[in-house]
Design a protein around this motif. Structure first.
Motif, PDB file in Angstrom:
ATOM      1  N   GLY A 146       0.814  -1.206   0.000  1.00  0.00           N
ATOM      2  CA  GLY A 146       0.000   0.000   0.000  1.00  0.00           C
ATOM      3  C   GLY A 146       0.848   1.258   0.000  1.00  0.00           C
ATOM      4  O   GLY A 146       0.508   2.247  -0.662  1.00  0.00           O
ATOM      5  N   LEU A 147       1.977   1.234   0.735  1.00  0.00           N
ATOM      6  CA  LEU A 147       2.868   2.386   0.769  1.00  0.00           C
ATOM      7  C   LEU A 147       3.487   2.646  -0.602  1.00  0.00           C
ATOM      8  O   LEU A 147       3.625   3.807  -1.020  1.00  0.00           O
ATOM      9  CB  LEU A 147       3.968   2.163   1.811  1.00  0.00           C
ATOM     10  N   LEU A 148       3.858   1.576  -1.309  1.00  0.00           N
ATOM     11  CA  LEU A 148       4.407   1.736  -2.660  1.00  0.00           C
ATOM     12  C   LEU A 148       3.382   2.375  -3.588  1.00  0.00           C
ATOM     13  O   LEU A 148       3.720   3.257  -4.394  1.00  0.00           O
ATOM     14  CB  LEU A 148       4.849   0.384  -3.226  1.00  0.00           C
ATOM     15  N   GLU A 149       2.141   1.940  -3.476  1.00  0.00           N
ATOM     16  CA  GLU A 149       1.087   2.559  -4.294  1.00  0.00           C
ATOM     17  C   GLU A 149       0.912   4.023  -3.904  1.00  0.00           C
ATOM     18  O   GLU A 149       0.654   4.879  -4.750  1.00  0.00           O
ATOM     19  CB  GLU A 149      -0.224   1.789  -4.126  1.00  0.00           C
ATOM     20  N   GLY A 150       1.075   4.307  -2.607  1.00  0.00           N
ATOM     21  CA  GLY A 150       1.018   5.694  -2.157  1.00  0.00           C
ATOM     22  C   GLY A 150       2.151   6.527  -2.732  1.00  0.00           C
ATOM     23  O   GLY A 150       1.952   7.683  -3.128  1.00  0.00           O
ATOM     24  N   ILE A 151       3.357   5.951  -2.786  1.00  0.00           N
ATOM     25  CA  ILE A 151       4.511   6.636  -3.395  1.00  0.00           C
ATOM     26  C   ILE A 151       4.235   6.907  -4.868  1.00  0.00           C
ATOM     27  O   ILE A 151       4.552   7.989  -5.390  1.00  0.00           O
ATOM     28  CB  ILE A 151       5.788   5.789  -3.225  1.00  0.00           C
ATOM     29  N   TYR A 152       3.655   5.935  -5.532  1.00  0.00           N
ATOM     30  CA  TYR A 152       3.299   6.094  -6.946  1.00  0.00           C
ATOM     31  C   TYR A 152       2.387   7.303  -7.139  1.00  0.00           C
ATOM     32  O   TYR A 152       2.621   8.155  -8.003  1.00  0.00           O
ATOM     33  CB  TYR A 152       2.623   4.818  -7.439  1.00  0.00           C
ATOM     34  N   HIS A 153       1.367   7.404  -6.317  1.00  0.00           N
ATOM     35  CA  HIS A 153       0.414   8.495  -6.482  1.00  0.00           C
ATOM     36  C   HIS A 153       0.938   9.820  -5.934  1.00  0.00           C
ATOM     37  O   HIS A 153       0.537  10.890  -6.409  1.00  0.00           O
ATOM     38  CB  HIS A 153      -0.924   8.116  -5.855  1.00  0.00           C
ATOM     39  N   ALA A 154       1.831   9.766  -4.947  1.00  0.00           N
ATOM     40  CA  ALA A 154       2.470  11.002  -4.477  1.00  0.00           C
ATOM     41  C   ALA A 154       3.319  11.599  -5.597  1.00  0.00           C
ATOM     42  O   ALA A 154       3.347  12.817  -5.805  1.00  0.00           O
ATOM     43  CB  ALA A 154       3.326  10.721  -3.246  1.00  0.00           C
TER      44      ALA A 154
ATOM     45  N   ALA B 294      -3.947   3.087   3.535  1.00  0.00           N
ATOM     46  CA  ALA B 294      -4.779   2.893   4.727  1.00  0.00           C
ATOM     47  C   ALA B 294      -5.413   1.509   4.728  1.00  0.00           C
ATOM     48  O   ALA B 294      -5.425   0.811   5.757  1.00  0.00           O
ATOM     49  CB  ALA B 294      -5.860   3.975   4.789  1.00  0.00           C
ATOM     50  N   VAL B 295      -5.945   1.093   3.593  1.00  0.00           N
ATOM     51  CA  VAL B 295      -6.541  -0.240   3.493  1.00  0.00           C
ATOM     52  C   VAL B 295      -5.488  -1.314   3.711  1.00  0.00           C
ATOM     53  O   VAL B 295      -5.726  -2.311   4.408  1.00  0.00           O
ATOM     54  CB  VAL B 295      -7.231  -0.424   2.124  1.00  0.00           C
ATOM     55  N   GLY B 296      -4.293  -1.127   3.140  1.00  0.00           N
ATOM     56  CA  GLY B 296      -3.226  -2.101   3.317  1.00  0.00           C
ATOM     57  C   GLY B 296      -2.823  -2.270   4.774  1.00  0.00           C
ATOM     58  O   GLY B 296      -2.685  -3.395   5.272  1.00  0.00           O
ATOM     59  N   MET B 297      -2.641  -1.156   5.474  1.00  0.00           N
ATOM     60  CA  MET B 297      -2.241  -1.222   6.881  1.00  0.00           C
ATOM     61  C   MET B 297      -3.340  -1.820   7.751  1.00  0.00           C
ATOM     62  O   MET B 297      -3.075  -2.656   8.623  1.00  0.00           O
ATOM     63  CB  MET B 297      -1.870   0.183   7.373  1.00  0.00           C
TER      64      MET B 297
ATOM     65  N   HIS C 212      -3.954  -5.867   9.992  1.00  0.00           N
ATOM     66  CA  HIS C 212      -4.391  -6.022  11.378  1.00  0.00           C
ATOM     67  C   HIS C 212      -5.763  -6.691  11.492  1.00  0.00           C
ATOM     68  O   HIS C 212      -5.964  -7.557  12.348  1.00  0.00           O
ATOM     69  CB  HIS C 212      -4.447  -4.656  12.069  1.00  0.00           C
ATOM     70  N   TRP C 213      -6.724  -6.297  10.659  1.00  0.00           N
ATOM     71  CA  TRP C 213      -8.101  -6.774  10.811  1.00  0.00           C
ATOM     72  C   TRP C 213      -8.580  -7.682   9.682  1.00  0.00           C
ATOM     73  O   TRP C 213      -9.709  -8.177   9.724  1.00  0.00           O
ATOM     74  CB  TRP C 213      -9.045  -5.570  10.926  1.00  0.00           C
ATOM     75  N   GLY C 214      -7.765  -7.880   8.681  1.00  0.00           N
ATOM     76  CA  GLY C 214      -8.169  -8.732   7.569  1.00  0.00           C
ATOM     77  C   GLY C 214      -8.695  -7.918   6.400  1.00  0.00           C
ATOM     78  O   GLY C 214      -9.397  -6.923   6.585  1.00  0.00           O
ATOM     79  N   LEU C 215      -8.368  -8.364   5.201  1.00  0.00           N
ATOM     80  CA  LEU C 215      -8.705  -7.617   3.996  1.00  0.00           C
ATOM     81  C   LEU C 215     -10.202  -7.543   3.771  1.00  0.00           C
ATOM     82  O   LEU C 215     -10.733  -6.510   3.339  1.00  0.00           O
ATOM     83  CB  LEU C 215      -8.007  -8.254   2.788  1.00  0.00           C
ATOM     84  N   THR C 216     -10.925  -8.626   4.058  1.00  0.00           N
ATOM     85  CA  THR C 216     -12.359  -8.655   3.743  1.00  0.00           C
ATOM     86  C   THR C 216     -13.137  -7.622   4.561  1.00  0.00           C
ATOM     87  O   THR C 216     -14.000  -6.916   4.031  1.00  0.00           O
ATOM     88  CB  THR C 216     -12.938 -10.055   4.007  1.00  0.00           C
ATOM     89  N   LYS C 217     -12.846  -7.545   5.849  1.00  0.00           N
ATOM     90  CA  LYS C 217     -13.549  -6.591   6.703  1.00  0.00           C
ATOM     91  C   LYS C 217     -13.267  -5.159   6.287  1.00  0.00           C
ATOM     92  O   LYS C 217     -14.164  -4.310   6.277  1.00  0.00           O
ATOM     93  CB  LYS C 217     -13.145  -6.800   8.163  1.00  0.00           C
TER      94      LYS C 217
END
Length: 404
Positions: free
Chosen positions: A50-58, A364-367, A371-376
């Motif tokens: 998710g951070l890499l995707e954030g770097i891409y969009h930054a 945010a979704v990645g982090m 912790h809580w699982g991708l589906t939730k």
């Protein structure tokens, strides 16, 4: 009509056909269906991905508007050539990287490549059609371009899944070759004439400053442009997030790369259908189509919370269908409001808003998923997007009634 003008008109008409080829080749991008899996294979967790995707969009935010200015001031064709070169370089770095830093460099260069193309290609095609007096047909052309894009991505999705199942090396090697081949139709295109408002008579510094000032003046003075950009940025970011994280979602359910690519192919077929009917249903239903499609994308994300592969695959396909309906709608709505000499820059502003939405949502979704699982997390994000669409629609409907 003199011979010189006739020749120019023929070349500008040819731009449309060449852009069909350009879109097809460019979107034979096999990494799009496997890059999340590839990064996970290389040892990255969802937060790092998710951070890499954030770097891409930054990177997109930092360079989107300057790249749009390059297109408006120096030429859309040159900007598109730079785009293809950057994409090829990015794939090469991705192929040989094994550290977070090098992956980040690849994402930065890929973002630059997409920045140079964002706005440039769309502006070149629209201004070509405007010059030959066919701008009223733009939405239909854009819809066909979306169909070609979806067909190309469908082929790439299956090919990428098959190649990646045996070797990530061959998958990314093919991406390098495709990026270089995509240069050919661009080199054959003709720059469309557009009004630069006497820009050649002033210095480059003053030229860029004036260009940006006028673009932001238009953005601020016409609230319709701002609302269109903001609304669609959130909706498109939600669909993009769902598409990319679906790779890891289905993999966690025990699906291999080939089966995942087939699911994404079905979604691509649904997207083709959406692009095909967009210009047929929007003129009839207008805002109802926009809200319905947005709501369906949000509900599709909520469906992932049930952790049912069949339901999630169907939801992903329906979301892709609705997303493709909305793309031509947004593009046509914006192009009708934007002057030609700021077209590429303001289209780039649109991409910048999308990047902001992705920076906020993807990491945010990645982090949270770690912790809580991708589906939730996907289900919760879908609920928030649905609330956003409802609120925006209610506010806009109320304003329209007051203005009547």
């Amino acid at each position: 009509m003199n011979a010189k003008r006739h020749t120019l008109l023929m070349k500008l008409k040819r731009n449309i056909i060449l852009d069909y080829f350009s879109v097809f080749i460019t979107n034979l991008n096999m990494q799009s269906s496997i890059w999340v899996l590839y990064l996970a294979y290389c040892g990255l967790n969802l937060a790092q991905i998710g951070l890499l995707e954030g770097i891409y969009h930054a990177t997109g935010i930092l360079f989107e508007i300057p790249s749009g200015a390059v297109a408006d001031l120096l030429g859309r064709k040159r900007s598109m050539v730079l785009s293809r070169i950057c994409i090829a370089a990015s794939c090469i770095i991705m192929l040989f990287s094994r550290s977070f830093g090098l992956f980040a460099l690849s994402f930065i260069i890929q973002a630059l490549g997409n920045n140079f193309n964002s706005g440039s290609e769309e502006a070149l095609v629209y201004d070509s059609m405007k010059y030959i007096g066919r701008e009223e047909q733009y939405m239909g052309i854009y819809g066909r371009l979306n169909i070609i894009l979806e067909v190309s991505q469908g082929i790439a999705t299956v090919a990428g899944g098959i190649l990646a199942e045996y070797s990530y090396f061959w998958c990314y090697g093919a991406c390098v070759i495709i990026a270089l081949l995509s240069l050919l139709p661009v080199l054959l295109m003709t720059e469309a004439p557009f009004d630069r408002q006497g820009n050649k008579r002033i210095g480059i510094g003053e030229l860029v400053t004036s260009h940006f000032r006028e673009s932001f003046r238009i953005l601020q003075s016409d609230v319709r442009i701002f609302k269109i950009i903001l609304y669609y940025s959130v909706i498109f970011a939600a669909q993009t997030l769902l598409f990319f994280y679906s790779q890891q979602y289905f993999y966690s359910l025990g699906y291999n790369k080939i089966r995942i690519s087939l699911i994404l192919l079905i979604m691509g077929a649904a997207s083709c259908l959406g692009a095909f009917i967009s210009d047929k249903i929007y003129p009839r239903y207008r805002k109802k189509v926009v809200f319905a499609a947005s709501a369906v994308i949000a509900v599709s994300m909520i469906c992932y919370g049930f952790e049912n592969a069949a339901l999630s695959a169907a939801a992903l396909s329906v979301a892709g269908f609705c997303n493709s309906i909305l793309y031509p709608v947004q593009s046509d709505s914006l192009n009708q409001l934007i002057p030609s000499d700021q077209r590429a820059t303001l289209i780039s502003v649109n991409s910048m808003f999308f990047s902001v939405a992705m920076i906020l949502m993807f990491p945010a979704v990645g982090m949270m998923a770690d912790h809580w699982g991708l589906t939730k997390v996907l289900a919760a994000m879908g609920a928030m997007v649905l609330l956003f669409a409802v609120v925006c629609t209610v506010v806009e409907t109320g304003r329209s009634r007051r203005n009547q």
